[in-house]
Design an enzyme around this catalytic site. Structure first.
Site, PDB file in Angstrom:
ATOM      1  N   HIS A 122      -3.748   9.303  -3.565  1.00 52.15           N
ATOM      2  CA  HIS A 122      -4.053   9.452  -5.085  1.00 52.15           C
ATOM      3  C   HIS A 122      -4.176  10.457  -6.086  1.00 52.15           C
ATOM      4  CE1 HIS A 122      -7.726   7.956  -1.961  1.00 52.15           C
ATOM      5  NE2 HIS A 122      -6.943   6.734  -2.103  1.00 52.15           N
ATOM      6  N   HIS A 142       0.936  -1.269   0.109  1.00 50.17           N
ATOM      7  CA  HIS A 142      -0.402   0.011  -0.011  1.00 50.17           C
ATOM      8  C   HIS A 142       0.396   1.357   0.284  1.00 50.17           C
ATOM      9  CE1 HIS A 142      -3.493   1.746   0.717  1.00 50.17           C
ATOM     10  NE2 HIS A 142      -3.289   2.793   1.099  1.00 50.17           N
ATOM     11  N   HIS A 161      -2.027   4.365  -1.458  1.00 50.68           N
ATOM     12  CA  HIS A 161      -1.877   5.331  -0.730  1.00 50.68           C
ATOM     13  C   HIS A 161      -2.172   7.062  -0.964  1.00 50.68           C
ATOM     14  CE1 HIS A 161      -1.426   5.470   3.292  1.00 50.68           C
ATOM     15  NE2 HIS A 161       0.103   6.627   3.780  1.00 50.68           N
ATOM     16  N   HIS A 172       0.706  11.719   2.176  1.00 54.91           N
ATOM     17  CA  HIS A 172       1.234  10.844   2.838  1.00 54.91           C
ATOM     18  C   HIS A 172       2.666  11.225   2.255  1.00 54.91           C
ATOM     19  CE1 HIS A 172      -2.866   9.078   3.774  1.00 54.91           C
ATOM     20  NE2 HIS A 172      -2.881   9.247   1.832  1.00 54.91           N
TER      21      HIS A 172
END
Length: 193
Positions: free
Chosen positions: A88, A47, A86, A57
Protein backbone atom coordinates in the site's frame (compact mmCIF):
# COMPACT_ATOMS: atom_id res chain seq x y z
CA UNK A 1 -6.72 -6.98 -23.86
CA UNK A 2 -5.81 -5.11 -27.02
CA UNK A 3 -6.71 -1.47 -26.52
CA UNK A 4 -5.44 0.73 -29.33
CA UNK A 5 -1.67 1.16 -29.10
CA UNK A 6 -1.44 -0.96 -25.94
CA UNK A 7 -1.73 -4.67 -25.28
CA UNK A 8 -2.55 -5.19 -21.59
CA UNK A 9 -1.92 -8.57 -19.98
CA UNK A 10 -3.17 -9.44 -16.51
CA UNK A 11 -1.46 -12.24 -14.58
CA UNK A 12 -2.15 -13.98 -11.27
CA UNK A 13 0.47 -13.75 -8.54
CA UNK A 14 -1.24 -16.63 -6.76
CA UNK A 15 -1.40 -19.18 -9.58
CA UNK A 16 1.26 -21.56 -10.76
CA UNK A 17 3.87 -19.84 -12.94
CA UNK A 18 6.56 -22.47 -13.55
CA UNK A 19 7.70 -23.31 -17.10
CA UNK A 20 4.99 -25.87 -18.00
CA UNK A 21 2.13 -24.27 -16.09
CA UNK A 22 -1.01 -23.07 -17.89
CA UNK A 23 -0.25 -19.46 -16.97
CA UNK A 24 3.34 -19.61 -18.24
CA UNK A 25 2.34 -21.34 -21.48
CA UNK A 26 -0.47 -18.86 -22.03
CA UNK A 27 1.78 -15.86 -21.30
CA UNK A 28 4.45 -17.00 -23.76
CA UNK A 29 1.78 -17.54 -26.44
CA UNK A 30 0.21 -14.11 -25.81
CA UNK A 31 3.54 -12.26 -25.85
CA UNK A 32 4.59 -14.06 -29.03
CA UNK A 33 1.34 -13.10 -30.81
CA UNK A 34 1.60 -9.33 -30.34
CA UNK A 35 2.19 -7.30 -33.48
CA UNK A 36 4.37 -4.47 -32.15
CA UNK A 37 3.71 -2.36 -35.25
CA UNK A 38 0.00 -2.28 -34.37
CA UNK A 39 0.36 -2.39 -30.57
CA UNK A 40 3.76 -0.95 -29.63
CA UNK A 41 3.07 -0.78 -25.88
CA UNK A 42 2.96 -4.06 -23.93
CA UNK A 43 1.75 -3.58 -20.37
CA UNK A 44 1.65 -6.36 -17.79
CA UNK A 45 -0.29 -6.08 -14.51
CA UNK A 46 -0.32 -8.42 -11.53
CA UNK A 47 -0.64 -8.11 -7.78
CA UNK A 48 2.70 -8.84 -6.07
CA UNK A 49 5.71 -6.80 -7.30
CA UNK A 50 9.06 -8.18 -8.45
CA UNK A 51 10.81 -5.01 -7.27
CA UNK A 52 9.74 -3.64 -3.91
CA UNK A 53 11.49 -0.80 -2.07
CA UNK A 54 9.20 -1.04 0.98
CA UNK A 55 9.34 -3.09 4.20
CA UNK A 56 5.83 -4.39 3.68
CA UNK A 57 5.65 -7.61 1.62
CA UNK A 58 9.37 -7.49 0.80
CA UNK A 59 10.74 -10.72 -0.71
CA UNK A 60 7.61 -12.84 -0.26
CA UNK A 61 7.36 -16.10 -2.19
CA UNK A 62 4.54 -14.90 -4.48
CA UNK A 63 6.95 -12.19 -5.62
CA UNK A 64 10.18 -14.16 -5.92
CA UNK A 65 8.81 -17.38 -7.48
CA UNK A 66 6.88 -15.51 -10.16
CA UNK A 67 9.89 -13.28 -10.84
CA UNK A 68 12.09 -16.34 -11.39
CA UNK A 69 9.51 -17.78 -13.81
CA UNK A 70 8.45 -14.65 -15.74
CA UNK A 71 11.08 -11.92 -15.70
CA UNK A 72 13.09 -13.51 -18.51
CA UNK A 73 9.91 -13.53 -20.65
CA UNK A 74 9.33 -9.83 -19.98
CA UNK A 75 12.87 -9.17 -21.20
CA UNK A 76 12.73 -11.57 -24.17
CA UNK A 77 9.43 -10.13 -25.46
CA UNK A 78 10.26 -6.49 -24.61
CA UNK A 79 7.44 -5.73 -22.16
CA UNK A 80 7.18 -1.94 -21.88
CA UNK A 81 5.59 -1.39 -18.45
CA UNK A 82 4.79 -3.53 -15.39
CA UNK A 83 2.21 -2.37 -12.82
CA UNK A 84 1.76 -3.97 -9.40
CA UNK A 85 -0.03 -3.36 -6.12
CA UNK A 86 0.17 -5.51 -2.95
CA UNK A 87 2.19 -2.93 -1.03
CA UNK A 88 0.00 0.00 0.00
CA UNK A 89 2.45 2.57 -1.30
CA UNK A 90 3.80 4.05 -4.53
CA UNK A 91 7.02 3.44 -6.41
CA UNK A 92 8.14 4.40 -9.90
CA UNK A 93 11.09 2.27 -10.83
CA UNK A 94 13.52 2.53 -13.65
CA UNK A 95 13.81 0.15 -16.59
CA UNK A 96 15.14 -3.01 -14.94
CA UNK A 97 16.59 -6.32 -16.05
CA UNK A 98 17.38 -8.84 -13.30
CA UNK A 99 17.82 -6.20 -10.60
CA UNK A 100 19.94 -3.80 -12.64
CA UNK A 101 18.97 -0.58 -14.38
CA UNK A 102 18.94 -1.30 -18.11
CA UNK A 103 17.17 0.79 -20.76
CA UNK A 104 16.20 -2.44 -22.56
CA UNK A 105 14.07 -3.68 -19.65
CA UNK A 106 10.49 -2.97 -18.62
CA UNK A 107 9.76 -0.02 -16.35
CA UNK A 108 8.24 -1.14 -13.02
CA UNK A 109 5.59 0.59 -10.91
CA UNK A 110 3.91 -0.16 -7.59
CA UNK A 111 0.55 1.60 -7.39
CA UNK A 112 -0.99 0.07 -4.29
CA UNK A 113 -1.98 3.32 -2.64
CA UNK A 114 -5.60 3.55 -3.74
CA UNK A 115 -7.21 2.21 -0.60
CA UNK A 116 -4.69 2.61 2.17
CA UNK A 117 -1.22 3.70 3.10
CA UNK A 118 1.73 1.76 4.39
CA UNK A 119 3.36 3.08 7.51
CA UNK A 120 6.11 0.46 7.53
CA UNK A 121 8.62 2.60 5.70
CA UNK A 122 11.33 1.68 3.29
CA UNK A 123 13.43 -1.49 3.09
CA UNK A 124 16.51 0.74 2.95
CA UNK A 125 16.87 4.41 3.88
CA UNK A 126 18.81 4.95 0.68
CA UNK A 127 16.68 4.15 -2.39
CA UNK A 128 17.79 1.19 -4.47
CA UNK A 129 19.54 2.21 -7.69
CA UNK A 130 16.48 1.19 -9.71
CA UNK A 131 14.08 3.46 -7.77
CA UNK A 132 13.20 6.80 -9.38
CA UNK A 133 10.45 7.89 -6.96
CA UNK A 134 8.90 6.32 -3.87
CA UNK A 135 6.40 7.35 -1.24
CA UNK A 136 4.65 5.28 1.39
CA UNK A 137 2.30 7.73 3.11
CA UNK A 138 0.06 8.53 0.17
CA UNK A 139 -3.40 7.78 -1.16
CA UNK A 140 -3.43 7.97 -4.93
CA UNK A 141 -4.23 6.55 -8.32
CA UNK A 142 -2.34 6.48 -11.59
CA UNK A 143 -3.16 7.81 -15.02
CA UNK A 144 -1.35 6.65 -18.14
CA UNK A 145 -1.72 8.74 -21.28
CA UNK A 146 -0.25 7.03 -24.34
CA UNK A 147 0.77 9.83 -26.68
CA UNK A 148 2.15 7.77 -29.56
CA UNK A 149 4.15 4.59 -30.24
CA UNK A 150 7.24 5.91 -28.44
CA UNK A 151 6.00 8.19 -25.65
CA UNK A 152 3.47 8.19 -22.83
CA UNK A 153 2.84 10.39 -19.81
CA UNK A 154 2.42 8.81 -16.39
CA UNK A 155 0.88 10.62 -13.40
CA UNK A 156 0.21 9.65 -9.83
CA UNK A 157 -2.60 11.78 -8.45
CA UNK A 158 -3.68 12.37 -4.88
CA UNK A 159 -7.14 11.00 -4.08
CA UNK A 160 -7.43 12.10 -0.48
CA UNK A 161 -7.39 15.56 1.05
CA UNK A 162 -5.64 15.24 4.37
CA UNK A 163 -6.85 18.65 5.53
CA UNK A 164 -10.56 18.04 5.97
CA UNK A 165 -12.70 19.14 8.89
CA UNK A 166 -15.69 17.33 10.28
CA UNK A 167 -18.35 18.74 12.58
CA UNK A 168 -21.61 17.29 13.86
CA UNK A 169 -23.71 19.04 11.18
CA UNK A 170 -21.76 18.35 8.00
CA UNK A 171 -18.43 17.44 6.54
CA UNK A 172 -16.56 20.20 4.74
CA UNK A 173 -13.97 18.58 2.50
CA UNK A 174 -11.57 20.98 0.87
CA UNK A 175 -10.56 20.11 -2.67
CA UNK A 176 -7.28 21.99 -2.40
CA UNK A 177 -4.64 19.33 -2.91
CA UNK A 178 -7.20 16.75 -3.96
CA UNK A 179 -6.36 15.22 -7.33
CA UNK A 180 -3.06 17.10 -7.51
CA UNK A 181 -0.21 15.42 -9.34
CA UNK A 182 2.21 13.80 -6.89
CA UNK A 183 4.52 12.28 -9.50
CA UNK A 184 4.74 12.75 -13.25
CA UNK A 185 7.06 11.25 -15.83
CA UNK A 186 7.42 11.03 -19.58
CA UNK A 187 7.85 7.37 -20.44
CA UNK A 188 9.80 6.19 -23.46
CA UNK A 189 8.97 2.98 -25.30
CA UNK A 190 12.24 1.88 -26.86
CA UNK A 191 10.62 -1.16 -28.51
CA UNK A 192 8.28 0.69 -30.85
CA UNK A 193 8.79 -0.45 -34.44
Amino acid sequence: VNTGPAYVISLSSYSSSEANSKQNTWLRKELNSIDRVVTPWVIVVFHAPFYNTFNWHHGESEETVMQDDFEHLFVEFHVSLVFNGHTHAYMRGNNIIFGEHNASGPQYFIVGCGGGTSENGFWSRKPEKWVLFRKYEVYGYGMLHIVNSTHAVWELRNNRDEDFTEDSESMDVSTEGLYRVLDQSILHNSFAV
